[in-house]
Design a protein around this motif. Structure first.
Motif, mmCIF file in Angstrom:
data_model
loop_
_atom_site.group_PDB
_atom_site.id
_atom_site.type_symbol
_atom_site.label_atom_id
_atom_site.label_comp_id
_atom_site.label_asym_id
_atom_site.label_seq_id
_atom_site.Cartn_x
_atom_site.Cartn_y
_atom_site.Cartn_z
ATOM 1 N N LEU A 1 -10.077 3.764 -19.966
ATOM 2 C CA LEU A 1 -10.212 2.462 -20.630
ATOM 3 C C LEU A 1 -11.241 2.527 -21.751
ATOM 4 N N PHE A 2 -12.303 3.298 -21.523
ATOM 5 C CA PHE A 2 -13.363 3.416 -22.523
ATOM 6 C C PHE A 2 -13.029 4.469 -23.577
ATOM 7 N N GLU A 3 -12.113 5.376 -23.239
ATOM 8 C CA GLU A 3 -11.687 6.382 -24.208
ATOM 9 C C GLU A 3 -10.661 5.811 -25.186
ATOM 10 N N MET A 4 -9.804 4.917 -24.708
ATOM 11 C CA MET A 4 -8.743 4.379 -25.554
ATOM 12 C C MET A 4 -9.281 3.415 -26.602
ATOM 13 N N ASP A 5 -10.426 2.814 -26.344
ATOM 14 C CA ASP A 5 -11.047 1.910 -27.316
ATOM 15 C C ASP A 5 -12.535 2.238 -27.353
ATOM 16 N N LYS A 6 -12.919 3.065 -28.323
ATOM 17 C CA LYS A 6 -14.298 3.566 -28.392
ATOM 18 C C LYS A 6 -15.318 2.433 -28.516
ATOM 19 N N LYS A 7 -14.940 1.332 -29.179
ATOM 20 C CA LYS A 7 -15.892 0.242 -29.385
ATOM 21 C C LYS A 7 -16.309 -0.417 -28.073
ATOM 22 N N SER A 8 -15.468 -0.283 -27.046
ATOM 23 C CA SER A 8 -15.812 -0.902 -25.764
ATOM 24 C C SER A 8 -17.076 -0.296 -25.175
ATOM 25 N N LYS A 9 -17.391 0.972 -25.527
ATOM 26 C CA LYS A 9 -18.609 1.615 -25.022
ATOM 27 C C LYS A 9 -19.871 0.906 -25.514
ATOM 28 N N ILE A 10 -19.775 0.326 -26.715
ATOM 29 C CA ILE A 10 -20.946 -0.334 -27.301
ATOM 30 C C ILE A 10 -21.395 -1.511 -26.436
ATOM 31 N N TYR A 11 -20.450 -2.072 -25.667
ATOM 32 C CA TYR A 11 -20.774 -3.236 -24.836
ATOM 33 C C TYR A 11 -21.090 -2.840 -23.392
ATOM 34 N N SER A 12 -21.513 -1.583 -23.212
ATOM 35 C CA SER A 12 -21.810 -1.077 -21.874
ATOM 36 C C SER A 12 -22.907 -1.869 -21.172
ATOM 37 N N LYS A 13 -23.896 -2.315 -21.931
ATOM 38 C CA LYS A 13 -25.041 -3.005 -21.324
ATOM 39 C C LYS A 13 -24.700 -4.420 -20.848
ATOM 40 N N VAL A 14 -23.540 -4.951 -21.278
ATOM 41 C CA VAL A 14 -23.166 -6.301 -20.835
ATOM 42 C C VAL A 14 -21.952 -6.248 -19.898
ATOM 43 N N TYR A 15 -21.625 -5.045 -19.413
ATOM 44 C CA TYR A 15 -20.497 -4.912 -18.478
ATOM 45 C C TYR A 15 -20.779 -5.645 -17.170
ATOM 46 N N ASP A 16 -19.742 -6.280 -16.640
ATOM 47 C CA ASP A 16 -19.786 -6.846 -15.291
ATOM 48 C C ASP A 16 -18.350 -6.904 -14.775
ATOM 49 N N LEU A 17 -18.166 -6.660 -13.486
ATOM 50 C CA LEU A 17 -16.848 -6.809 -12.880
ATOM 51 C C LEU A 17 -16.833 -8.165 -12.183
ATOM 52 N N HIS A 18 -16.149 -9.130 -12.795
ATOM 53 C CA HIS A 18 -16.118 -10.506 -12.286
ATOM 54 C C HIS A 18 -15.050 -10.642 -11.207
ATOM 55 N N ILE A 19 -15.406 -11.267 -10.098
ATOM 56 C CA ILE A 19 -14.435 -11.564 -9.041
ATOM 57 C C ILE A 19 -13.788 -12.904 -9.374
ATOM 58 N N PHE A 20 -12.447 -12.939 -9.397
ATOM 59 C CA PHE A 20 -11.750 -14.125 -9.890
ATOM 60 C C PHE A 20 -12.146 -15.388 -9.135
#
Length: 630
Positions: free
Chosen positions: A146-165
């Motif tokens: 997921l992070f390889e297919m869109d390199k820009k997503s790595k820039i938002y690593s510090k705001v990552y969270d896995l939200h439970i619906f």
């Protein structure tokens, strides 16, 4: 005319065939019932055996409340969720044009089936704005992709969270924790891969430029791969502590297998009377040259030295016999020259990773790995006996700093290092992405477990080798002189363009940096004078627009090819903090102005770093070309 399910299903067949197959095989209404309302967005899904609904109250009301709760995430371009619910929440979220991608992991295939029958996601699936994953198919490598297919997503690593619906999905807590660890591991891998020291990249560019005339005078990678085609068994020899016990067996089987040996193993093999077929080096450092100049010249005869264009010139000069064959690593600054027949190996970070790539490109039927411990031995050793830099070159960490990974054979853990763990992850990723059925045997008999391989003793593994006739020799051909001269001229013109284009863009960045620096000085004076009400926000807005114009350079292929590999490490780490500010939600004009001021301060150093990095690349290209004249 297609119905909603057919549209979603056909889109999935293109983007995620495995999920489409899983959907095609389900039995509807087995575990869940659907309760519809007059409003098609107000439907509930109920688990039959436990009689548990996804929504306790009215589904649409709960969905609208969740949308309101997520207003704080309005500036987040990437969001990650566990639980699909009835899909309406995500349909509404996708109305936000700032949202680049939503990843939704669902543990129940039947819920995916129900939602795909009722909610149209066709266009968003096709454009990757929404990625639906079935949790039973989720592996670390899938999450990492997921992070390889869109390199820009790595820039938002510090705001990552896995939200439970919603609370319904809390019963899957163990799976949520496991998947969250996959995400964290993938983010760590991405950040470490980029690194935090630009010197490595700058050194690589310089040495690539220096080596270009020699590289373009050597046999091509295509020529080497062609010579290795239609072979049965490859053995990759690394330098872990376990190698010592395998050498006697390797010597016996050597005439019948193609031996790919990393540079550090070359002196060890020579001392044990074993001649490898291909020796690989990809490092930039001068210390690697010692594996060649400390080994007698006769050891080099008849050997192919597959080295990358970024190796130190002393390494290149230390190979005096055999055949030097250069290849390019898959970096922007190597790809831009267009000499694709010399590329691209070395996407991983070790010579053993590079060897595996070469084995795969050559389509061997079987690959046996030995000496690939990626962990300390039981006696604390880091390398095999007789390793040039000692069997204890790397020391185990103190007890409170130790890092562990699953041991070979399972049933426990072994101590490793951050770097070895990175090598291991590259190995597992490459194995998972091998494009054909390759039998991969890990006959290391020690160290770390490499997932995707079959663990087997070396003695057992070599029983599969055909010993009826010796392996053929490798016969490479050099390019014609007129081809060499033409390619070197192309390389010269490309280097000159890096200098001229880069100088022009660097001047733009420097001018804007000076304007931003002057403006921040004005802000500091107003703060000292307690006159912040006199801040010129129109001027600030204009500077922000100019920064956005500079950032558009990163959308240009030429700029990316010429500079991003060199500057990405320290620009990336600044971008992580800029991304935290970017997603910050503001509620009034005062907060907006405070965000703009913080933005300008962050970009002051960003512009300084960008200009400095570009200048460094320009000067290093000039310096590298000076060696051509010599």
């Amino acid at each position: 005319m297609q119905n909603i399910y057919e549209k979603n299903f056909n889109a999935l067949k293109i983007k995620d065939p495995l999920l489409a197959i899983s959907l095609a095989n389900i039995k509807p209404n087995e575990k869940f019932d659907v309760f519809m309302d007059k409003d098609p967005a107000n439907f509930n899904i109920i688990h039959k055996s436990s009689n548990t609904p996804l929504f306790i109250g009215k589904p649409l009301e709960e969905t609208m409340q969740k949308v309101a709760d997520f207003s704080a995430y309005v500036h987040y371009p990437y969001l990650y969720f566990y639980g699909l619910g009835n899909g309406i929440f995500y349909r509404l979220l996708l109305g936000n044009s700032q949202l680049k991608r939503i990843v939704v992991i669902e543990p129940e295939i039947e819920i995916l089936f129900i939602v795909f029958n009722l909610v149209d996601f066709e266009q968003e699936i096709l454009s990757d704005r929404v990625i639906f994953l079935y949790s039973k198919l989720c592996t670390y490598h899938l999450i990492n992709s997921l992070f390889e297919m869109d390199k820009k997503s790595k820039i938002y690593s510090k705001v990552y969270d896995l939200h439970i619906f919603n609370p319904y999905y809390e019963v899957y807590q163990d799976e949520i924790l496991k998947l969250n660890q996959f995400f964290i591991k993938a983010i760590e891998h991405g950040v470490i891969s980029i690194g935090n020291d630009t010197r490595d990249a700058i050194t690589g560019i310089k040495q690539h430029i220096q080596n270009l005339p020699d590289a373009l005078s050597s046999p091509t990678l295509i020529n080497l791969v062609g010579n290795l085609k239609n072979r049965d068994t490859a053995i990759i020899v690394s330098t872990g502590p376990s190698l010592s016990k395998q050498l006697e067996t390797l010597k016996i089987i050597a005439p019948f297998v193609t031996i790919f040996c990393i540079d550090a193993s070359f002196p060890i093999l020579h001392k044990n009377g074993i001649k490898p077929d291909v020796v690989l080096s990809l490092e930039r450092v001068e210390a690697t040259a010692r594996f060649y100049y400390d080994t007698p010249e006769e050891a080099q005869e008849g050997v192919v030295f597959a080295i990358t264009s970024i190796v130190h010139k002393r390494l290149k000069e230390s190979i005096t016999k055999g055949i030097k064959q250069f290849s390019f690593r898959p970096f922007g600054y190597t790809n831009l020259f267009g000499f694709h027949e010399y590329g691209y190996l070395g996407i991983g970070m070790s010579a053993a990773n590079m060897a595996y790539e070469l084995v795969v490109h050559s389509r061997f039927k079987r690959c046996i790995i030995i000496g690939q411990d990626l962990a300390f031995g039981d006696d604390g050793s880091s390398h095999a006996q007789n390793a040039l830099y000692g069997s204890d070159e790397i020391k185990p960490k103190p007890e409170n700093e130790k890092l562990f990974t699953e041991k070979y054979g399972g049933g426990g853990e072994v101590e490793t290092t951050q770097v070895w763990k990175l090598f291991l992850e590259f190995f597992e990723k490459d194995i998972a992405q091998t494009p054909y059925r390759l039998e991969i045997i890990n006959a290391t008999e020690g160290g770390a477990r490499i997932h995707g391989t079959t663990e087997m003793s070396f003695q057992e593994a070599i029983k599969m080798v055909d010993t009826t006739s010796p392996k053929p020799s490798i016969k490479l051909t050099y390019p014609e002189q007129n081809v060499i001269e033409k390619n070197i001229q192309i390389a010269r013109e490309k280097c000159e363009d890096i200098i001229s284009y880069g100088s022009k863009q660097k001047n733009r960045v420097e001018k804007l940096f000076l304007k931003v620096a002057k403006y921040t000085e004005e802000l500091e004076k107003l703060n000292e004078q307690n006159n912040l009400e006199k801040i010129n926000f129109k001027k600030l807005s204009k500077l922000l627009d100019e920064i956005d114009e500079i950032k558009k350079l990163f959308d240009e292929k030429k700029f990316n090819d010429y500079f991003v590999d060199a500057i990405q490490s320290y620009i990336f780490h600044q971008e992580l903090d800029i991304a935290k500010l970017l997603v910050k939600n503001v509620k009034d004009e005062l907060q907006t102005q405070a965000k703009q001021i913080e933005w300008i301060y962050l970009h002051k150093y960003w512009l300084f770093s960008l200009a400095g990095g570009m200048d460094c690349v320009i000067e290093i290209v000039k310096e590298g070309m000076m060696d051509w004249k010599k």
